[in-house]
Design a protein around this motif. Structure first.
Motif, PDB file in Angstrom:
ATOM      1  N   VAL A 104      40.152  33.571  48.233  1.00  0.00           N
ATOM      2  CA  VAL A 104      40.978  32.358  48.176  1.00  0.00           C
ATOM      3  C   VAL A 104      41.404  31.954  49.581  1.00  0.00           C
ATOM      4  O   VAL A 104      41.327  30.779  49.953  1.00  0.00           O
ATOM      5  CB  VAL A 104      42.221  32.581  47.278  1.00  0.00           C
ATOM      6  CG1 VAL A 104      43.209  31.421  47.433  1.00  0.00           C
ATOM      7  CG2 VAL A 104      41.805  32.704  45.813  1.00  0.00           C
ATOM      8  N   LYS A 105      41.819  32.941  50.384  1.00  0.00           N
ATOM      9  CA  LYS A 105      42.233  32.654  51.759  1.00  0.00           C
ATOM     10  C   LYS A 105      41.096  32.036  52.569  1.00  0.00           C
ATOM     11  O   LYS A 105      41.324  31.228  53.469  1.00  0.00           O
ATOM     12  CB  LYS A 105      42.708  33.941  52.442  1.00  0.00           C
ATOM     13  CG  LYS A 105      44.039  34.461  51.899  1.00  0.00           C
ATOM     14  CD  LYS A 105      44.387  35.807  52.538  1.00  0.00           C
ATOM     15  CE  LYS A 105      45.624  36.421  51.896  1.00  0.00           C
ATOM     16  NZ  LYS A 105      45.888  37.780  52.419  1.00  0.00           N
ATOM     17  N   LYS A 106      39.849  32.447  52.227  1.00  0.00           N
ATOM     18  CA  LYS A 106      38.681  31.919  52.942  1.00  0.00           C
ATOM     19  C   LYS A 106      38.194  30.606  52.343  1.00  0.00           C
ATOM     20  O   LYS A 106      37.248  30.003  52.862  1.00  0.00           O
ATOM     21  CB  LYS A 106      37.547  32.947  52.887  1.00  0.00           C
ATOM     22  CG  LYS A 106      37.849  34.234  53.655  1.00  0.00           C
ATOM     23  CD  LYS A 106      36.749  35.269  53.423  1.00  0.00           C
ATOM     24  CE  LYS A 106      37.088  36.593  54.109  1.00  0.00           C
ATOM     25  NZ  LYS A 106      36.096  37.644  53.810  1.00  0.00           N
ATOM     26  N   GLY A 107      38.826  30.174  51.247  1.00  0.00           N
ATOM     27  CA  GLY A 107      38.431  28.906  50.615  1.00  0.00           C
ATOM     28  C   GLY A 107      37.247  29.030  49.681  1.00  0.00           C
ATOM     29  O   GLY A 107      36.705  28.022  49.218  1.00  0.00           O
ATOM     30  N   ASN A 108      36.836  30.269  49.378  1.00  0.00           N
ATOM     31  CA  ASN A 108      35.692  30.475  48.477  1.00  0.00           C
ATOM     32  C   ASN A 108      36.221  30.731  47.064  1.00  0.00           C
ATOM     33  O   ASN A 108      36.317  31.864  46.605  1.00  0.00           O
ATOM     34  CB  ASN A 108      34.845  31.658  48.957  1.00  0.00           C
ATOM     35  CG  ASN A 108      33.505  31.747  48.223  1.00  0.00           C
ATOM     36  OD1 ASN A 108      33.344  31.194  47.134  1.00  0.00           O
ATOM     37  ND2 ASN A 108      32.556  32.440  48.816  1.00  0.00           N
ATOM     38  N   HIS A 109      36.569  29.646  46.360  1.00  0.00           N
ATOM     39  CA  HIS A 109      37.241  29.784  45.072  1.00  0.00           C
ATOM     40  C   HIS A 109      36.296  30.244  43.955  1.00  0.00           C
ATOM     41  O   HIS A 109      36.729  30.923  43.021  1.00  0.00           O
ATOM     42  CB  HIS A 109      37.913  28.465  44.696  1.00  0.00           C
ATOM     43  CG  HIS A 109      39.061  28.118  45.605  1.00  0.00           C
ATOM     44  ND1 HIS A 109      38.897  27.379  46.750  1.00  0.00           N
ATOM     45  CD2 HIS A 109      40.374  28.463  45.563  1.00  0.00           C
ATOM     46  CE1 HIS A 109      40.061  27.249  47.359  1.00  0.00           C
ATOM     47  NE2 HIS A 109      40.972  27.899  46.673  1.00  0.00           N
ATOM     48  N   TYR A 129      45.820  36.152  36.150  1.00  0.00           N
ATOM     49  CA  TYR A 129      45.549  34.914  35.392  1.00  0.00           C
ATOM     50  C   TYR A 129      46.022  33.680  36.170  1.00  0.00           C
ATOM     51  O   TYR A 129      45.299  32.672  36.250  1.00  0.00           O
ATOM     52  CB  TYR A 129      46.264  34.947  34.041  1.00  0.00           C
ATOM     53  CG  TYR A 129      45.508  35.665  32.949  1.00  0.00           C
ATOM     54  CD1 TYR A 129      44.269  35.197  32.510  1.00  0.00           C
ATOM     55  CD2 TYR A 129      46.041  36.794  32.332  1.00  0.00           C
ATOM     56  CE1 TYR A 129      43.577  35.846  31.496  1.00  0.00           C
ATOM     57  CE2 TYR A 129      45.349  37.456  31.314  1.00  0.00           C
ATOM     58  CZ  TYR A 129      44.119  36.971  30.900  1.00  0.00           C
ATOM     59  OH  TYR A 129      43.431  37.619  29.893  1.00  0.00           O
ATOM     60  N   THR A 130      47.220  33.751  36.757  1.00  0.00           N
ATOM     61  CA  THR A 130      47.716  32.574  37.479  1.00  0.00           C
ATOM     62  C   THR A 130      46.915  32.331  38.752  1.00  0.00           C
ATOM     63  O   THR A 130      46.709  31.180  39.156  1.00  0.00           O
ATOM     64  CB  THR A 130      49.219  32.710  37.816  1.00  0.00           C
ATOM     65  OG1 THR A 130      49.448  33.897  38.574  1.00  0.00           O
ATOM     66  CG2 THR A 130      50.063  32.751  36.551  1.00  0.00           C
ATOM     67  N   ASN A 131      46.442  33.405  39.383  1.00  0.00           N
ATOM     68  CA  ASN A 131      45.594  33.248  40.575  1.00  0.00           C
ATOM     69  C   ASN A 131      44.276  32.576  40.208  1.00  0.00           C
ATOM     70  O   ASN A 131      43.788  31.690  40.914  1.00  0.00           O
ATOM     71  CB  ASN A 131      45.323  34.610  41.213  1.00  0.00           C
ATOM     72  CG  ASN A 131      46.541  35.180  41.914  1.00  0.00           C
ATOM     73  OD1 ASN A 131      47.588  34.564  41.948  1.00  0.00           O
ATOM     74  ND2 ASN A 131      46.407  36.366  42.475  1.00  0.00           N
ATOM     75  N   ARG A 132      43.667  33.027  39.086  1.00  0.00           N
ATOM     76  CA  ARG A 132      42.398  32.418  38.668  1.00  0.00           C
ATOM     77  C   ARG A 132      42.617  30.966  38.251  1.00  0.00           C
ATOM     78  O   ARG A 132      41.763  30.104  38.496  1.00  0.00           O
ATOM     79  CB  ARG A 132      41.763  33.234  37.542  1.00  0.00           C
ATOM     80  CG  ARG A 132      40.322  32.803  37.253  1.00  0.00           C
ATOM     81  CD  ARG A 132      39.603  33.741  36.311  1.00  0.00           C
ATOM     82  NE  ARG A 132      40.125  33.685  34.947  1.00  0.00           N
ATOM     83  CZ  ARG A 132      39.564  34.280  33.900  1.00  0.00           C
ATOM     84  NH1 ARG A 132      38.476  35.022  34.068  1.00  0.00           N
ATOM     85  NH2 ARG A 132      40.102  34.205  32.697  1.00  0.00           N
ATOM     86  N   ALA A 133      43.779  30.695  37.637  1.00  0.00           N
ATOM     87  CA  ALA A 133      44.103  29.315  37.250  1.00  0.00           C
ATOM     88  C   ALA A 133      44.155  28.404  38.477  1.00  0.00           C
ATOM     89  O   ALA A 133      43.674  27.257  38.434  1.00  0.00           O
ATOM     90  CB  ALA A 133      45.434  29.278  36.508  1.00  0.00           C
ATOM     91  N   LEU A 134      44.720  28.910  39.568  1.00  0.00           N
ATOM     92  CA  LEU A 134      44.775  28.125  40.805  1.00  0.00           C
ATOM     93  C   LEU A 134      43.367  27.784  41.287  1.00  0.00           C
ATOM     94  O   LEU A 134      43.095  26.661  41.716  1.00  0.00           O
ATOM     95  CB  LEU A 134      45.529  28.916  41.882  1.00  0.00           C
ATOM     96  CG  LEU A 134      45.608  28.258  43.270  1.00  0.00           C
ATOM     97  CD1 LEU A 134      46.388  26.954  43.202  1.00  0.00           C
ATOM     98  CD2 LEU A 134      46.269  29.203  44.272  1.00  0.00           C
ATOM     99  N   CYS A 135      42.470  28.763  41.190  1.00  0.00           N
ATOM    100  CA  CYS A 135      41.069  28.516  41.586  1.00  0.00           C
ATOM    101  C   CYS A 135      40.438  27.454  40.686  1.00  0.00           C
ATOM    102  O   CYS A 135      39.741  26.548  41.164  1.00  0.00           O
ATOM    103  CB  CYS A 135      40.265  29.809  41.505  1.00  0.00           C
ATOM    104  SG  CYS A 135      40.761  31.052  42.704  1.00  0.00           S
TER     105      CYS A 135
END
Length: 206
Positions: A104-109, A129-135
């Motif tokens: 995520v930090k590298k922008g590779n969602h 789950y919330t991290n994947r939701a952001l992606c």
């Protein structure tokens, strides 16, 4: 160092015979940590094959059905349940989540979604789950984002990130009524959340 791999295989084989041996569980956990330090994330690929214990041997050592219904199912093929999680699974899930965070930090969602998905197979955790939701939001996969937030809210009904991100997803799906309901629920927990207040203003104008 090869003895760690052999010891890991021995412990796993022992657990196929009798999954209640705590010493074997402890051994697996110790060897997992040692192999992670030695070989990194690819340690499983370097393991020798784990022998399959005959079903007859597994069944002979299983707990009687009267004590644990369904326990006669061979441990090697038993479905993974919450009670079957090992410390190694939890550690692996944590490491996969951290790898997802780095992507995520590298922008590779897209790659991050893959890591979070692998992590969730091992441990259903609200933050994953919330991290994947952001992606999913970033990738404009709004339905999937809303679903992940719903799963997170089953684990933590007042989770602010889950409510906010589901509201964002529902707004994009044009379900304004449900989106507003999520924001209002969030504001009960954090009345001064500026991002939520801003989104509510946008929704009221929609």
């Amino acid at each position: 160092m090869e003895r760690y791999s052999l010891a890991y295989v021995d412990y796993k084989t022992a657990l196929q015979v009798d999954c209640s041996v705590q010493a074997a569980h402890d051994g697996v956990n110790r060897m997992t940590k040692a192999l992670l330090e030695k070989d990194g994330m690819n340690w499983r690929q370097k393991l020798p094959p784990i022998p399959t214990v005959p079903v007859s041997a597994q069944t002979r050592w299983s707990i009687p059905a009267a004590q644990a219904p369904g326990a006669n199912t061979p441990p090697a093929t038993a479905p993974r349940g919450e009670r079957d999680k090992t410390a190694a699974d939890m550690e692996r899930a944590r490491m996969l989540k951290e790898e997802g965070n780095e992507f995520v930090k590298k922008g590779n969602h897209k790659k991050a979604v893959e890591k979070y998905s692998e992590s969730l197979e091992l441990n259903k955790e609200c933050a994953t789950y919330t991290n994947r939701a952001l992606c999913f939001l970033t990738l404009k996969q709004y339905k999937e984002a809303a679903q992940d937030c719903t799963e997170a809210l089953k684990l933590d009904p007042k989770n602010v990130k889950a409510l906010y991100r589901r509201a964002q997803a529902l707004k994009e799906l044009k379900d304004y009524k449900s989106s507003i309901a999520d924001i209002k629920s969030l504001l009960k927990t954090e009345p001064k959340n500026t991002a939520a207040l801003r989104l509510l203003q946008e929704l009221n104008r929609a």
